[in-house]
Motif scaffolding. Structure first.
Motif, PDB file in Angstrom:
ATOM      1  N   UNK A 169       0.938  -1.353  -0.077  1.00  0.00           N
ATOM      2  CA  UNK A 169      -0.135  -0.230  -0.100  1.00  0.00           C
ATOM      3  C   UNK A 169       0.723   1.184   0.034  1.00  0.00           C
ATOM      4  N   UNK A 170       2.015   1.456   0.493  1.00  0.00           N
ATOM      5  CA  UNK A 170       2.865   2.390   0.569  1.00  0.00           C
ATOM      6  C   UNK A 170       3.410   2.704  -0.895  1.00  0.00           C
ATOM      7  N   UNK A 171       3.578   1.700  -1.390  1.00  0.00           N
ATOM      8  CA  UNK A 171       4.012   1.821  -3.098  1.00  0.00           C
ATOM      9  C   UNK A 171       2.768   2.593  -3.776  1.00  0.00           C
ATOM     10  N   UNK A 172       1.554   1.869  -3.591  1.00  0.00           N
ATOM     11  CA  UNK A 172       0.572   2.216  -4.367  1.00  0.00           C
ATOM     12  C   UNK A 172       0.261   3.755  -4.182  1.00  0.00           C
ATOM     13  N   UNK A 173       0.310   4.053  -2.675  1.00  0.00           N
ATOM     14  CA  UNK A 173      -0.033   5.487  -2.267  1.00  0.00           C
ATOM     15  C   UNK A 173       0.898   6.503  -2.799  1.00  0.00           C
ATOM     16  N   UNK A 174       2.320   6.239  -2.400  1.00  0.00           N
ATOM     17  CA  UNK A 174       3.340   6.989  -2.714  1.00  0.00           C
ATOM     18  C   UNK A 174       3.842   6.723  -4.200  1.00  0.00           C
ATOM     19  N   UNK A 175       3.183   6.407  -5.223  1.00  0.00           N
ATOM     20  CA  UNK A 175       3.668   6.043  -6.467  1.00  0.00           C
ATOM     21  C   UNK A 175       4.417   7.255  -7.100  1.00  0.00           C
ATOM     22  N   UNK A 176       5.159   6.729  -8.270  1.00  0.00           N
ATOM     23  CA  UNK A 176       6.292   7.759  -8.675  1.00  0.00           C
ATOM     24  C   UNK A 176       5.612   8.931  -9.104  1.00  0.00           C
ATOM     25  N   UNK A 177       4.525   9.131  -9.730  1.00  0.00           N
ATOM     26  CA  UNK A 177       4.065  10.593  -9.912  1.00  0.00           C
ATOM     27  C   UNK A 177       3.224  11.191  -8.761  1.00  0.00           C
ATOM     28  N   UNK A 178       2.919  10.587  -7.733  1.00  0.00           N
ATOM     29  CA  UNK A 178       2.056  11.199  -6.566  1.00  0.00           C
ATOM     30  C   UNK A 178       2.664  12.524  -6.055  1.00  0.00           C
ATOM     31  N   UNK A 179       4.178  12.484  -5.457  1.00  0.00           N
ATOM     32  CA  UNK A 179       4.405  13.848  -4.919  1.00  0.00           C
ATOM     33  C   UNK A 179       4.265  15.007  -5.927  1.00  0.00           C
ATOM     34  N   UNK A 180       4.582  14.781  -7.144  1.00  0.00           N
ATOM     35  CA  UNK A 180       4.404  16.149  -8.142  1.00  0.00           C
ATOM     36  C   UNK A 180       3.176  16.195  -8.473  1.00  0.00           C
ATOM     37  N   UNK A 181       2.289  15.423  -8.539  1.00  0.00           N
ATOM     38  CA  UNK A 181       0.810  15.530  -9.061  1.00  0.00           C
ATOM     39  C   UNK A 181      -0.141  16.298  -7.732  1.00  0.00           C
ATOM     40  N   UNK A 182       0.441  15.805  -6.576  1.00  0.00           N
ATOM     41  CA  UNK A 182      -0.327  16.592  -5.320  1.00  0.00           C
ATOM     42  C   UNK A 182       0.148  18.010  -5.163  1.00  0.00           C
ATOM     43  N   UNK A 183       1.548  18.011  -5.402  1.00  0.00           N
ATOM     44  CA  UNK A 183       2.301  19.217  -5.213  1.00  0.00           C
ATOM     45  C   UNK A 183       1.528  20.418  -6.216  1.00  0.00           C
ATOM     46  N   UNK A 184       1.609  19.695  -7.290  1.00  0.00           N
ATOM     47  CA  UNK A 184       1.061  20.828  -8.415  1.00  0.00           C
ATOM     48  C   UNK A 184      -0.625  20.884  -8.217  1.00  0.00           C
ATOM     49  N   UNK A 185      -1.118  20.335  -7.779  1.00  0.00           N
ATOM     50  CA  UNK A 185      -2.731  20.485  -7.392  1.00  0.00           C
ATOM     51  C   UNK A 185      -2.848  21.433  -6.471  1.00  0.00           C
ATOM     52  N   UNK A 186      -2.155  21.318  -5.532  1.00  0.00           N
ATOM     53  CA  UNK A 186      -2.221  22.204  -4.283  1.00  0.00           C
ATOM     54  C   UNK A 186      -1.763  23.604  -4.588  1.00  0.00           C
ATOM     55  N   UNK A 187      -0.821  23.832  -5.471  1.00  0.00           N
ATOM     56  CA  UNK A 187      -0.409  24.996  -5.681  1.00  0.00           C
ATOM     57  C   UNK A 187      -1.447  25.560  -6.777  1.00  0.00           C
ATOM     58  N   UNK A 188      -1.988  25.027  -7.518  1.00  0.00           N
ATOM     59  CA  UNK A 188      -3.064  25.342  -8.402  1.00  0.00           C
ATOM     60  C   UNK A 188      -4.257  25.695  -7.770  1.00  0.00           C
ATOM     61  N   UNK A 189      -4.727  24.833  -6.631  1.00  0.00           N
ATOM     62  CA  UNK A 189      -6.025  25.437  -5.754  1.00  0.00           C
ATOM     63  C   UNK A 189      -5.442  26.949  -5.184  1.00  0.00           C
ATOM     64  N   UNK A 190      -4.102  26.904  -4.503  1.00  0.00           N
ATOM     65  CA  UNK A 190      -3.850  28.136  -3.963  1.00  0.00           C
ATOM     66  C   UNK A 190      -4.074  29.393  -5.099  1.00  0.00           C
ATOM     67  N   UNK A 191      -3.495  29.098  -6.278  1.00  0.00           N
ATOM     68  CA  UNK A 191      -3.625  29.998  -7.236  1.00  0.00           C
ATOM     69  C   UNK A 191      -5.173  30.685  -7.507  1.00  0.00           C
ATOM     70  N   UNK A 192      -5.859  29.348  -7.808  1.00  0.00           N
ATOM     71  CA  UNK A 192      -7.260  29.516  -8.052  1.00  0.00           C
ATOM     72  C   UNK A 192      -7.967  30.609  -6.914  1.00  0.00           C
ATOM     73  N   UNK A 193      -7.993  29.842  -5.588  1.00  0.00           N
ATOM     74  CA  UNK A 193      -8.622  30.710  -4.659  1.00  0.00           C
ATOM     75  C   UNK A 193      -8.094  32.269  -4.501  1.00  0.00           C
ATOM     76  N   UNK A 194      -6.669  32.421  -4.568  1.00  0.00           N
ATOM     77  CA  UNK A 194      -6.296  33.678  -4.530  1.00  0.00           C
ATOM     78  C   UNK A 194      -6.524  34.714  -5.619  1.00  0.00           C
TER      79      UNK A 194
END
Length: 458
Positions: A169-194
């Motif tokens: 499950x750790x490999x499933x959750x923290x798959x190779x693209x997850x850190x980049x995709x999560x960071x990219x989406x959270x920053x996109x949300x920040x810019x959208x709200x701002x």
């Protein structure tokens, strides 16, 4: 008439496009609300509470639409894409369940205190509730993006009789693209709200609202956007390198590269022709695509012809990527210029206020463009290398899917128009002008005469 496969894809696209608009705002807006509330607690200045009161209403409305549209998303896994759960349900089901159990329940529990308990509970309890709602929105994004990232770069599983089973499950959750995709989406949300906060605040200022609340909200939103935008550029670069490694066919579609080449140019504009497998009307900067994607002017980028039958539709990915990047560059320029002018003159010219009003929902457009790059760029797979989209579709009658698609589009269009109109109506009425009585919520911590004097001009 279109077949059930195309109609089901259009219906899912319509649903996800509508649904993603609202979490994109609420994820970051919850953190802005926590910041506003914290500033009020620390300073006691009522302007922060007035900002909070206005934007918490926006959050409540946005959250409600996000929940309602999210329910229809889950229905489609069974009605339109039964093969998805049949094949990877052992992984998708638990991840979606974790999102409900750890994030949605937490959010729903403390949302009531956040919205209705401001005069009924102690100040620290209300502030804590706001913090927990912000944490839960981010936790919800964590689980959803863990699943979506796993669909892009699946790891930690094994196939037994055509069904995926979890091994790690750790490999499933923290798959190779997850850190980049999560960071990219959270920053996109920040810019959208701002940009939403900045746009609505600019709208109030344009209408002659001289109170401090919209001016402070505008300055706060622009300053945060000015910080987040270069961070998004940096994370986007890392995300591109990760995509080049794990999904080179997606990168080839994004860049319009047909033949594998070293020193690939960056296409500012082109008209991809998938039939002739070439581009028309190219405007290119030599070697820049290789420099950006490999950090080497002679770096190699695999072309689409290496993935015949296994690469996504080129035109939508190619154009959506340029829309996303173009809007990001516009956000960078506007946020930096606006922040500089506010710190120098404490006011913005009317043309820039008008531009900010027009950019109120620019975050939506950039997010949708980026989401289309991600989702269309995964085709023809639903789960990369595991399950093709065509193998997961329903076999129900196309007429049924067409009817529900028309119904969804009609309802969503009406809700979207109503939502945007409501936000600007709230701005016109300047909801936050209500006087905050001394007994409301928290006793001011700064000297009382100063607060009263300043409060007259809020």
């Amino acid at each position: 008439m279109a077949d059930v496969f195309l109609l089901s894809r259009l219906q899912f696209a319509a649903n996800i496009s509508f649904h993603i608009l609202f979490p994109t705002i609420t994820i970051a807006l919850a953190w802005l609300l926590f910041y506003f509330k914290l500033r009020f607690n620390l300073s006691g200045h009522p302007v922060w509470m007035r900002i909070y009161r206005f934007w918490v209403k926006v959050f409540a409305l946005t959250f409600a639409l996000g929940v309602v549209s999210g329910i229809t998303m889950s229905f489609q896994f069974g009605t339109n894409w039964p093969g998805f759960m049949e094949t990877v349900g052992n992984i998708a089901g638990p991840l979606l369940g974790y999102e409900v159990l750890t994030a949605f329940f937490l959010e729903a529990t403390f949302l009531g205190i956040m919205l209705f308990g401001i005069n009924k509970v102690k100040p620290w309890i209300h502030t804590t509730a706001t913090l927990l709602v912000a944490l839960s929105t981010t936790l919800s994004a964590f689980w959803i993006l863990a699943l979506n990232s796993w669909m892009q770069t699946p790891t930690g599983f094994e196939m037994i009789d055509g069904v995926a089973h979890a091994k790690d499950w750790s490999a499933i959750i923290f798959n190779p693209s997850f850190p980049y995709r999560l960071s990219h989406m959270l920053l996109a949300s920040g810019l959208t709200a701002c940009f939403l906060v900045a746009g609505i605040s600019a709208y109030r200022l344009k209408r002659g609202d001289d109170k401090k609340a919209p001016r402070i909200a505008l300055k706060t939103a622009l300053l945060i956007a000015a910080i987040l935008t270069p961070m998004q550029v940096f994370v986007g670069d890392l995300h591109g390198l990760n995509t080049l490694e794990h999904q080179p066919q997606k990168i080839a579609a994004m860049e319009g590269v047909w033949e594998t080449e070293k020193g690939a140019p960056l296409l500012l504009f082109a008209v991809p022709d998938e039939e002739q497998r070439t581009n028309h009307f190219e405007i290119a900067i030599p070697k820049l695509a290789s420099i950006i994607l490999t950090h080497d002017p002679e770096g190699e980028i695999k072309g689409l012809n290496e993935f015949k039958g296994e690469h996504p539709p080129v035109a939508p990915v190619f154009y959506a990527f340029r829309i996303m990047v173009g809007l990001g560059m516009l956000m960078l320029a506007v946020s930096w210029l606006g922040s500089a002018l506010l710190f120098k003159h404490d006011r913005l010219p009317r043309w820039l206020l008008s531009l900010l009003v027009g950019m109120s929902f620019s975050g939506w457009l950039a997010t949708l463009a980026g989401w289309y790059v991600t989702e269309i760029g995964r085709q023809p797979y639903l789960v990369s290398g595991v399950l093709k989209t065509a193998d997961a579709v329903t076999d129900i009658a196309p007429d049924n899917v067409l009817f529900s698609l028309i119904l969804y589009l009609t309802v969503y269009s009406a809700l979207l128009v109503a939502y945007v109109r409501t936000l600007f109506l709230m701005a016109r009425r300047s909801v936050e002008i209500e006087e905050i009585q001394p007994e409301e919520h928290t006793r001011p911590r700064c000297p009382l005469p100063s607060v009263q004097t300043e409060g007259a001009n809020l």
